[in-house]
Design an enzyme around this catalytic site. Sequence first.
Site, PDB file in Angstrom:
ATOM      1  N   LYS A   1       0.556   3.834   1.670  1.00  0.00           N
ATOM      2  CA  LYS A   1       0.760   4.379   3.029  1.00  0.00           C
ATOM      3  C   LYS A   1       1.979   3.757   3.725  1.00  0.00           C
ATOM      4  O   LYS A   1       2.448   4.267   4.726  1.00  0.00           O
ATOM      5  CB  LYS A   1      -0.497   4.124   3.897  1.00  0.00           C
ATOM      6  CG  LYS A   1      -1.657   5.044   3.573  1.00  0.00           C
ATOM      7  CD  LYS A   1      -2.812   4.877   4.548  1.00  0.00           C
ATOM      8  CE  LYS A   1      -3.652   3.657   4.241  1.00  0.00           C
ATOM      9  NZ  LYS A   1      -4.345   3.680   2.935  1.00  0.00           N
TER      10      LYS A   1
ATOM     11  N   ASP B   1       0.836  -1.193   0.000  1.00  0.00           N
ATOM     12  CA  ASP B   1       0.000   0.000   0.000  1.00  0.00           C
ATOM     13  C   ASP B   1       0.877   1.251   0.000  1.00  0.00           C
ATOM     14  O   ASP B   1       1.969   1.250   0.570  1.00  0.00           O
ATOM     15  CB  ASP B   1      -0.911  -0.010   1.236  1.00  0.00           C
ATOM     16  CG  ASP B   1      -1.948   1.086   1.194  1.00  0.00           C
ATOM     17  OD1 ASP B   1      -3.063   0.807   0.717  1.00  0.00           O
ATOM     18  OD2 ASP B   1      -1.648   2.224   1.617  1.00  0.00           O
TER      19      ASP B   1
ATOM     20  N   PRO C   1     -15.932   0.896   1.623  1.00  0.00           N
ATOM     21  CA  PRO C   1     -14.558   1.070   1.138  1.00  0.00           C
ATOM     22  C   PRO C   1     -14.388   2.478   0.563  1.00  0.00           C
ATOM     23  O   PRO C   1     -15.386   3.179   0.365  1.00  0.00           O
ATOM     24  CB  PRO C   1     -14.481   0.038   0.018  1.00  0.00           C
ATOM     25  CG  PRO C   1     -15.877  -0.028  -0.519  1.00  0.00           C
ATOM     26  CD  PRO C   1     -16.792   0.203   0.671  1.00  0.00           C
TER      27      PRO C   1
ATOM     28  N   TYR D   1     -15.050   1.420  -5.048  1.00  0.00           N
ATOM     29  CA  TYR D   1     -15.935   0.264  -5.162  1.00  0.00           C
ATOM     30  C   TYR D   1     -15.439  -0.764  -6.177  1.00  0.00           C
ATOM     31  O   TYR D   1     -16.073  -1.025  -7.189  1.00  0.00           O
ATOM     32  CB  TYR D   1     -17.372   0.737  -5.445  1.00  0.00           C
ATOM     33  CG  TYR D   1     -17.926   1.451  -4.238  1.00  0.00           C
ATOM     34  CD1 TYR D   1     -18.508   0.738  -3.199  1.00  0.00           C
ATOM     35  CD2 TYR D   1     -17.785   2.828  -4.093  1.00  0.00           C
ATOM     36  CE1 TYR D   1     -18.983   1.382  -2.056  1.00  0.00           C
ATOM     37  CE2 TYR D   1     -18.255   3.473  -2.955  1.00  0.00           C
ATOM     38  CZ  TYR D   1     -18.848   2.739  -1.944  1.00  0.00           C
ATOM     39  OH  TYR D   1     -19.301   3.372  -0.813  1.00  0.00           O
ATOM     40  N   HIS D   2     -14.289  -1.325  -5.883  1.00  0.00           N
ATOM     41  CA  HIS D   2     -13.750  -2.470  -6.611  1.00  0.00           C
ATOM     42  C   HIS D   2     -13.129  -3.336  -5.521  1.00  0.00           C
ATOM     43  O   HIS D   2     -12.257  -2.857  -4.765  1.00  0.00           O
ATOM     44  CB  HIS D   2     -12.707  -2.022  -7.637  1.00  0.00           C
ATOM     45  CG  HIS D   2     -12.073  -3.180  -8.357  1.00  0.00           C
ATOM     46  ND1 HIS D   2     -12.411  -3.523  -9.647  1.00  0.00           N
ATOM     47  CD2 HIS D   2     -11.133  -4.072  -7.956  1.00  0.00           C
ATOM     48  CE1 HIS D   2     -11.698  -4.594 -10.002  1.00  0.00           C
ATOM     49  NE2 HIS D   2     -10.916  -4.944  -8.993  1.00  0.00           N
TER      50      HIS D   2
ATOM     51  N   HIS E   1     -11.250  -5.173  -2.833  1.00  0.00           N
ATOM     52  CA  HIS E   1      -9.840  -5.250  -2.467  1.00  0.00           C
ATOM     53  C   HIS E   1      -9.733  -5.649  -0.997  1.00  0.00           C
ATOM     54  O   HIS E   1     -10.654  -5.446  -0.213  1.00  0.00           O
ATOM     55  CB  HIS E   1      -9.126  -3.920  -2.738  1.00  0.00           C
ATOM     56  CG  HIS E   1      -9.746  -2.731  -2.071  1.00  0.00           C
ATOM     57  ND1 HIS E   1     -10.915  -2.139  -2.533  1.00  0.00           N
ATOM     58  CD2 HIS E   1      -9.382  -2.030  -0.977  1.00  0.00           C
ATOM     59  CE1 HIS E   1     -11.221  -1.122  -1.747  1.00  0.00           C
ATOM     60  NE2 HIS E   1     -10.321  -1.025  -0.794  1.00  0.00           N
TER      61      HIS E   1
END
Lengths: 313, 313
Positions: free
Chosen positions: A185, A183, A249, A252-253, A255
């Site tokens: 982050k 990620d 989330p 909207y896919h 993960h």
Amino acid sequence: MAKRDADGVDLTVGSARMESLDGFVLERVLLDAPDKKALFLLGRFKDITGEENGKRAIVILAKRHFETETSKVEQLSQTALQSIFTNDIYSKYGGTPPPSLNEINVDIICPCTDKHIAKYSKQETFIVRETPELYALVTLPYILSLPATTIQWVYNILEKKKEVERLLYEDPDAAQGFMLHPDLKWDQKQASELYCLAICHNRDLRSVRDLRQEHLPLLENIKTKSCQCIQDKYGVTQDKLRIYLHYQPSYYHLHVHFTHVDLFGAGQNVGKAILLEDVINNLAIDPDYYLKSTLSYTLGSEMDLYKAMQAHL
Amino acid sequence: MAKRDADGVDLTVGSARMESLDGFVLERVLLDAPDKKALFLLGRFKDITGEENGKRAIVILAKRHFETETSKVEQLSQTALQSIFTNDIYSKYGGTPPPSLNEINVDIICPCTDKHIAKYSKQETFIVRETPELYALVTLPYILSLPATTIQWVYNILEKKKEVERLLYEDPDAAQGFMLHPDLKWDQKQASELYCLAICHNRDLRSVRDLRQEHLPLLENIKTKSCQCIQDKYGVTQDKLRIYLHYQPSYYHLHVHFTHVDLFGAGQNVGKAILLEDVINNLAIDPDYYLKSTLSYTLGSEMDLYKAMQAHL
């Protein structure tokens, strides 16, 4: 004459070393942050004549952590106590430590702009109970109304137009495949701060709400192969990973988040995070669990979804 | 002669209201918790003769959040400042507020046991998948092996021998009744840090694992009446409350946590907290959800339950 910086901003107050907050006149509390034990205040400093029309400023007060040097800790035994209650072996007091061991941090932005004020102002958080009916009535139409461009960046990743150099693992299968990346982050420096993200190839799955028992092989595949890859690459074993989805989330896919168990933040909170193991368990117990369930989660008052829901809560 | 409780435990220190930490002699820092701005200390209190062979105690020092009442915030302008640095409009200081506005929380467990010490010592965290079989094989025997005295303090509360003055609400019904108190972690000063605890009267329910569909009226009762009481008493509405159970809990008598949504901590993390709304939803979907489910949660490496499980993971 007042000192000015390159942009002509008067630095008199900002650069003067103040000896107390005495001249600060509170306008309002911008943000109350109990998780950081901090207060963000907006106000004005009195000008040199004592008038309250001085410069607007943000003052951030934050309790400081204790110093852990042994000599400092030992000095804390000079703390005066005021009893709050006692029950059996447990007792609770208000304590007044020596002031030198109990300083706070004070950050001042002076003069501050409207942008600073917006940055440090907070939106309220609410808990929402999303029944299947509320999902059909508000959430799904909201998701469908989002411009396709908002998840173009995800498709760029899946099509290897972006972030290819960061790809950790890929299973290219259209139904059960996914990609694993660190990620953004995570700076990849500390394994104890590990944060990876698995993005599935199936573009029909918007969120946990779309998952049915038929998706168990996809979820098991993501879990098994991502954990193996993370162990091989970073030496972090599966029992040190908190693996979860977000609902709602931020896009909207479907993960899945993989974070080190020692990493804490609002994104790991119940009411936002759902353990992948729980999703798998729920679909095994009822194939239509996510079709039938009431899902509770937090939303910010400034979020469009919250605004769309307000009339129905 | 020293005061003693029913089990013959000497209450002298535990029940005496101390006026300072003066008699506390530090042995070591058990846990440094910067996320909570707290220190967990192990040491001994000097006995009445001034000898250092008094009772072993855990002293927990935690910085308290600021009070946000306007008059209190305004008084913070009496904070003395010591400059750390200045850069353009940004400056940073160490601040010394008036001591009355800068109290800390002090919790004392005295005398403390090895179990308390293990609980508050730094330990590694692992994620555990508890299948129904693992629960039957390890967790339930572990719970049953705990001495009855470990939840005596809960029964003291339910029998109104303790904390009566803190009672917020009671429904005395044996099956659906419960008591609501402010949690000891909350000093009741800030609504944004609200933390209340509902303890059910039913003594057969050890944890979420024991819940079946027949307990839905109990759970709904706890939710509805506690929310109403919290709204009446503190002005915090239900949509601002995160309501959850812990699994594993720290004691095996069913209780429900009510915290303000703005309050964050490890206790609100997925893998520890389970939303009461989710429990209600799960039991509505399957009456035996908690009999059949695999539950995943974090355990510390020094916890007896983790040690008992290790051979089976």
